[in-house]
Design a protein around this motif. Structure first.
Motif, short mmCIF file in Angstrom:
data_model
loop_
_atom_site.label_atom_id
_atom_site.label_comp_id
_atom_site.label_asym_id
_atom_site.label_seq_id
_atom_site.Cartn_x
_atom_site.Cartn_y
_atom_site.Cartn_z
N GLY A 30 -3.97 -8.20 -8.55
CA GLY A 30 -4.65 -9.01 -7.52
C GLY A 30 -6.16 -8.95 -7.58
O GLY A 30 -6.84 -9.62 -6.81
N THR A 65 -8.45 -8.84 -3.93
CA THR A 65 -7.33 -8.47 -3.06
C THR A 65 -7.66 -7.21 -2.26
O THR A 65 -7.26 -7.05 -1.11
CB THR A 65 -6.06 -8.27 -3.91
OG1 THR A 65 -5.82 -9.49 -4.62
CG2 THR A 65 -4.85 -7.95 -3.06
N GLN A 66 -8.43 -6.31 -2.89
CA GLN A 66 -8.80 -5.08 -2.18
C GLN A 66 -9.74 -5.36 -1.01
O GLN A 66 -9.81 -4.55 -0.08
CB GLN A 66 -9.44 -4.08 -3.15
CG GLN A 66 -8.47 -3.56 -4.21
CD GLN A 66 -7.19 -3.03 -3.59
OE1 GLN A 66 -7.24 -2.22 -2.65
NE2 GLN A 66 -6.05 -3.49 -4.08
N ALA A 117 -7.17 -5.52 1.44
CA ALA A 117 -6.31 -4.33 1.49
C ALA A 117 -7.03 -3.15 2.15
O ALA A 117 -6.40 -2.35 2.87
CB ALA A 117 -5.86 -3.95 0.08
N ASN A 177 -5.45 -1.24 5.31
CA ASN A 177 -4.90 0.11 5.15
C ASN A 177 -5.64 1.18 5.95
O ASN A 177 -5.09 2.22 6.25
CB ASN A 177 -4.92 0.52 3.68
CG ASN A 177 -3.74 -0.04 2.92
OD1 ASN A 177 -2.67 0.55 2.91
ND2 ASN A 177 -3.91 -1.21 2.31
N TYR A 189 -12.63 1.42 -5.78
CA TYR A 189 -11.73 0.44 -6.39
C TYR A 189 -12.49 -0.39 -7.42
O TYR A 189 -13.72 -0.52 -7.36
CB TYR A 189 -11.06 -0.46 -5.34
CG TYR A 189 -12.00 -1.36 -4.56
CD1 TYR A 189 -12.74 -0.87 -3.47
CD2 TYR A 189 -12.12 -2.71 -4.87
CE1 TYR A 189 -13.57 -1.71 -2.74
CE2 TYR A 189 -12.94 -3.55 -4.14
CZ TYR A 189 -13.67 -3.05 -3.08
OH TYR A 189 -14.50 -3.88 -2.35
N THR A 230 0.43 -5.85 7.31
CA THR A 230 0.05 -5.69 5.89
C THR A 230 1.21 -6.10 4.96
O THR A 230 2.30 -5.53 5.04
CB THR A 230 -0.32 -4.20 5.59
OG1 THR A 230 -1.26 -3.78 6.56
CG2 THR A 230 -0.88 -4.05 4.19
N LEU A 290 0.21 -4.97 -0.51
CA LEU A 290 -1.14 -4.44 -0.24
C LEU A 290 -1.10 -3.04 0.37
O LEU A 290 -2.12 -2.46 0.69
CB LEU A 290 -1.90 -5.38 0.71
CG LEU A 290 -2.10 -6.82 0.25
CD1 LEU A 290 -3.21 -7.48 1.06
CD2 LEU A 290 -2.47 -6.90 -1.22
N GLU A 291 0.10 -2.53 0.57
CA GLU A 291 0.21 -1.21 1.21
C GLU A 291 0.04 -0.08 0.20
O GLU A 291 0.86 0.07 -0.71
CB GLU A 291 1.59 -1.08 1.86
CG GLU A 291 1.53 -1.10 3.36
CD GLU A 291 2.83 -0.64 3.99
OE1 GLU A 291 3.13 0.56 3.86
OE2 GLU A 291 3.52 -1.48 4.58
N TYR A 292 -0.97 0.72 0.40
CA TYR A 292 -1.21 1.82 -0.54
C TYR A 292 -0.03 2.79 -0.58
O TYR A 292 0.31 3.35 -1.62
CB TYR A 292 -2.48 2.59 -0.17
CG TYR A 292 -3.76 1.79 -0.33
CD1 TYR A 292 -3.86 0.79 -1.30
CD2 TYR A 292 -4.87 2.04 0.47
CE1 TYR A 292 -5.04 0.06 -1.45
CE2 TYR A 292 -6.05 1.32 0.31
CZ TYR A 292 -6.12 0.33 -0.64
OH TYR A 292 -7.28 -0.38 -0.80
#
Ligand code: PMP
Length: 489
Positions: free
Chosen positions: A202, A206-207, A210, A214, A319, A348, A352-354
């Motif tokens: 992503g 995407t982060q 995210a 998160n 990241y 979420t 995207l979930e860590y």
């Protein structure tokens, strides 16, 4: 075909792929050697003792002449390739002829060049004739020896009978690849054990979502220090999922500086402070990091990841998209402190979930396998260069050369970024006569230096000189710039 030769007390293996014009040769530890021999099924198990292989190699006679491409690797032209297709490239001088009989027997190699395993500079210093110097901001140039190694392993990875692209992501072969990639990255960045390393998809974009999803609840405040377009994008995305605030923006100065940290007005209850460690478009790089009020610093390191040592313990999350310094696009690396995992907002998306990715060692769904393999090869190469301290030295040398050429041009070239925060990775510059810019780009391309045009949002020029850009590439650019100036001043 795999064969071995003892060279200065070290075993070298070479893997010959008949579909490739070149054979990649590299030092191999005995343990790996055993594994490869077993999986390649070339030799009987009784020959798996490296000592017996050494002995056999001593007794074989077929000589071959190889060329040292670096202190750690050798290239050997593959004669069978000629039967398949004329190689499109010529890395080896024609005098380096190969006299190996393939593929039926063990051979030894006599090297035309001496190999010195102590030297920490395995990157190929000379550029192959038909490759350009690619100054693109990302996807960007990759180490030539990494590309060649990937080429040699593309068809049949370590005797597995498969390409990495064809492997199950849950098979033992790929597991060994992703585990080694993670372990090498941990060594490179000295990542403490309280941090998880995730290989995701992503992109860094995407982060941007995210991270707030998160780390915080929708009504919790977070701070953004905006030193360029990427920090601004990260902030805009965070606004959707948190009470994000810009505590400082360099927009009015056209993103050419970083503020002093003392004067920063951080929100007292901000859950984290986000920075973009290196702004790829504007060429602004943090040389030190601010201390957030609550201790949680989050950094987008997409364009300076693994370009220098970093004290990971200062950050809650680091990241980076891989496609600048460490691999192809499609892999996003997230280094996250473990105690921050597990508090995602309910909305979420699972991808995207860590926690999902950490619990499944980045294998919740199919990961970008080939990209992760390529990142692993780059990490191996960075370690072989002596680690990030050595890499930073090289990056500093290249950047100094380029910035001094710009600053010493009497204004013909100009870099707008404040000196103390100039990026070692992305060097933006303008020409005093903007009407010459198109010609600069065109003439440089004729000299095989490409992708020098600045980002469409800011114009001018930009030379991205990531880890894999050689000093020779920067020297060539500087010589070209001086020449261009002499013609047009
Ligand atoms: N952050 C920075 C600093 C970048 O340079 C980029 C891409 N150029 C991004 C984020 C976005 O990355 P991606 O395209 O992987 O989403």
């Amino acid at each position: 075909m795999i064969a071995f030769t003892p060279t200065i007390g070290r075993l070298y293996s070479y893997i010959i792929n008949i579909n490739s014009p070149y054979t990649y040769i590299y030092p191999l530890e005995d343990s790996k050697l055993k594994h490869i021999i077993r999986s390649a099924k070339i030799l009987s198990p009784s020959l798996c003792d490296p000592r017996s292989i050494r002995h056999r190699v001593h007794t074989t006679t077929t000589p071959a002449i190889a060329m040292a491409t670096s202190s750690h690797s050798l290239l050997l032209q593959n004669p069978n390739r000629a039967l398949l297709k004329t190689p499109s490239r010529s890395i080896l001088p024609t005098t380096h002829l190969n006299t190996v009989n393939l593929p039926t027997k063990l051979i030894s190699i006599r090297c035309a060049a001496t190999t010195q395993t102590q030297d920490h500079s395995p990157l190929t210093q000379t550029q192959s004739q038909d490759r350009v110097f690619n100054f693109a901001a990302g996807p960007a140039t990759l180490p030539e020896n990494v590309l060649l190694k990937a080429e040699s392993e593309l068809y049949n990875w370590h005797g597995s009978g498969m390409s990495v692209m064809e492997m199950s992501h849950r098979g033992k072969e790929f597991l060994s690849i992703i585990q080694k990639a993670e372990s090498d990255l941990r060594t490179l960045l000295k990542i403490p054990s309280e941090y998880a390393v995730l290989f995701l998809q992503g992109g860094a974009t995407t982060q941007f979502a995210a991270i707030p999803l998160n780390l915080v609840k929708p009504d919790e405040p977070v701070d953004y220090l905006v030193t360029g377009s990427w920090g601004d994008k990260a902030f805009k995305e965070a606004q959707k999922f948190s009470k994000a605030k810009v505590i400082w923006s360099g927009k009015s100065d056209k993103y050419t500086r970083i503020p002093s940290f003392e004067g920063l007005e951080q929100s007292p209850d901000a859950k984290y402070l986000h920075i973009c460690a290196n702004e790829t478009i504007h060429g602004v790089e943090f040389k030190d990091y601010p201390t957030p009020k609550n201790g949680l610093l989050v950094a987008d390191m997409s364009s300076n990841f693994c370009s220098k040592p970093v004290d990971v313990s200062k950050f809650g999350i680091i990241y980076a998209g891989a496609q600048k310094n460490v691999g192809p696009s499609g892999v996003t690396i997230v280094i996250v402190r473990k105690d921050l995992i597990g508090n995602a907002q309910e909305i979420t998306p699972i991808m995207l979930e860590y926690k999902i990715h950490a619990d499944n060692n980045s294998l919740y769904n199919t990961p970008p396998c080939y990209g992760i393999y390529m990142c692993g090869l780059v990490f191996e190469d960075l370690l072989a260069q002596g680690g990030l301290e050595e890499v930073e030295k090289k990056n500093k040398k290249k950047a100094e050369l380029l910035y001094s050429a710009i600053d010493g041009s009497n204004g013909f070239y100009r870099c707008p970024v404040e000196r103390s925060v100039r990026s070692l990775m992305n060097v933006p510059f303008t020409l005093e006569k903007p009407e010459l810019e198109a010609e600069f780009v065109k003439e440089a391309a004729k000299e095989k230096m490409v992708q020098l045009k600045g980002h469409r949002s800011v114009g001018g020029m930009r030379a991205s000189i990531y880890n894999a850009m050689s000093l020779a590439g920067v020297e060539k650019l500087v010589a070209f710039m001086k020449d261009f100036q002499a013609k047009h001043a």
